[in-house]
Design an enzyme around this catalytic site. Sequence first.
Site, short mmCIF file in Angstrom:
data_model
loop_
_atom_site.label_atom_id
_atom_site.label_comp_id
_atom_site.label_asym_id
_atom_site.label_seq_id
_atom_site.Cartn_x
_atom_site.Cartn_y
_atom_site.Cartn_z
N SER A 1 42.80 23.96 36.52
CA SER A 1 42.48 25.36 36.27
C SER A 1 42.08 26.02 37.58
O SER A 1 41.84 25.35 38.59
CB SER A 1 41.34 25.51 35.24
OG SER A 1 40.13 24.99 35.77
N ILE B 1 41.45 27.76 41.07
CA ILE B 1 42.01 27.60 42.41
C ILE B 1 42.81 26.30 42.52
O ILE B 1 43.88 26.27 43.15
CB ILE B 1 40.87 27.63 43.45
CG1 ILE B 1 40.25 29.04 43.50
CG2 ILE B 1 41.36 27.22 44.83
CD1 ILE B 1 38.95 29.12 44.26
N TYR C 1 23.64 25.30 44.09
CA TYR C 1 25.07 25.37 44.38
C TYR C 1 25.29 25.77 45.84
O TYR C 1 26.13 25.19 46.55
CB TYR C 1 25.73 26.37 43.44
CG TYR C 1 27.21 26.61 43.68
CD1 TYR C 1 28.17 25.77 43.13
CD2 TYR C 1 27.64 27.70 44.42
CE1 TYR C 1 29.53 26.00 43.33
CE2 TYR C 1 28.99 27.94 44.63
CZ TYR C 1 29.93 27.09 44.08
OH TYR C 1 31.27 27.33 44.28
N LYS D 1 27.18 23.77 48.97
CA LYS D 1 28.24 24.32 49.82
C LYS D 1 27.84 24.26 51.30
O LYS D 1 28.70 24.06 52.16
CB LYS D 1 28.57 25.75 49.39
CG LYS D 1 29.21 25.82 48.00
CD LYS D 1 30.46 24.96 47.90
CE LYS D 1 31.14 25.06 46.55
NZ LYS D 1 32.32 24.18 46.44
N THR E 1 37.12 32.31 38.03
CA THR E 1 37.40 30.94 37.62
C THR E 1 36.47 30.57 36.46
O THR E 1 35.45 31.23 36.25
CB THR E 1 37.17 29.94 38.77
OG1 THR E 1 35.77 29.93 39.09
CG2 THR E 1 37.98 30.32 40.00
#
Length: 321
Positions: free
Chosen positions: A50, A52, A204, A208, A237
């Site tokens: 799903s 990207i 999150y 990253k 997304t």
Amino acid sequence: MTAYRKAILFAKGLIYESRNGYLSASKHFDPNDVNTDVTGHVFMVTGANSGIGKETTRELAKRGGEVHMVCRNEGRATEARDEIVRETNNEKIFVHILDMSNIRSVSEFAKSFSANHDRLDVLVNNVGEMITEWRLTETENLETNFATNSMSHFVLTESLLPLLEKSERPKVVNVGSSGMMLQGLNPRCYSKEKPQYFDGIIVYAQCKRQMMVLTEYWAEKHGNVHFSCMHPGWVDTPASRRGLGDLFEKMGDRFRTPAQGADTVVWLCLAKKATTHQSGSFFQDRKVGRKHLPLASTKHSRREQTAFIQCMKNIALTFTT
């Protein structure tokens, strides 16, 4: 300082990371950069059923690439694979079912793949999740965001590097986020102790930042592999919808399509021009971008980087030996 980071990042996002930002940037793209036949080349894309990951798989398949889709849900993965095969007439699309939050399983998968395949040209570390509540993984008691977004990619990449290094021009593309600019590096990786206040978006963002640091570390250590980290912009997304909640509802029409979000991933995978940029760089819309906001105090020292890498290695050893 956190309020400053959030304000600057949001303003930057409205201009450069939104759908309009992509449309503006794409006017300067050279379509010939990605108009290439990659028949015989082997790619691996995590989170490929799903968003990207799916769009990346589709574009690589269109150009003849052999693509290994690493996915958690067999039904959705098979459906996505069949759709891409019908559209591209490329049968060399393979599904591997793997829960990326289970580090032992990631290690076992990488060892099995390396034993049964003699080639891997490009690894795309795409899978990502934004879990908004405190949750430990069932088998290994790791915080779920950290396990899925950081630790899994560390173990997968480290395990597949010997296979990648057999390729003529190997690449590793890490899907990051400008959200990392909210955070400086935490050398301790993560904690099993539930914090007094848990913010899934901040965790999150820390993951990253960790991926950017890993990209730099690998680039320095493995000079014959081209490593890159990229920000896809604000993309519609499943993970964005789940993680951003009300914010997505308010801003959804400004979000990029998954295909627009995947554009720079595909460019990094295919374009010869991409490898003229220094390994370990951060990209957005086919250009090298900043890794830190001005005056945001998010830069880390070499000592902090070394402590973080050792922390990752120690955790990996616990679950992979």
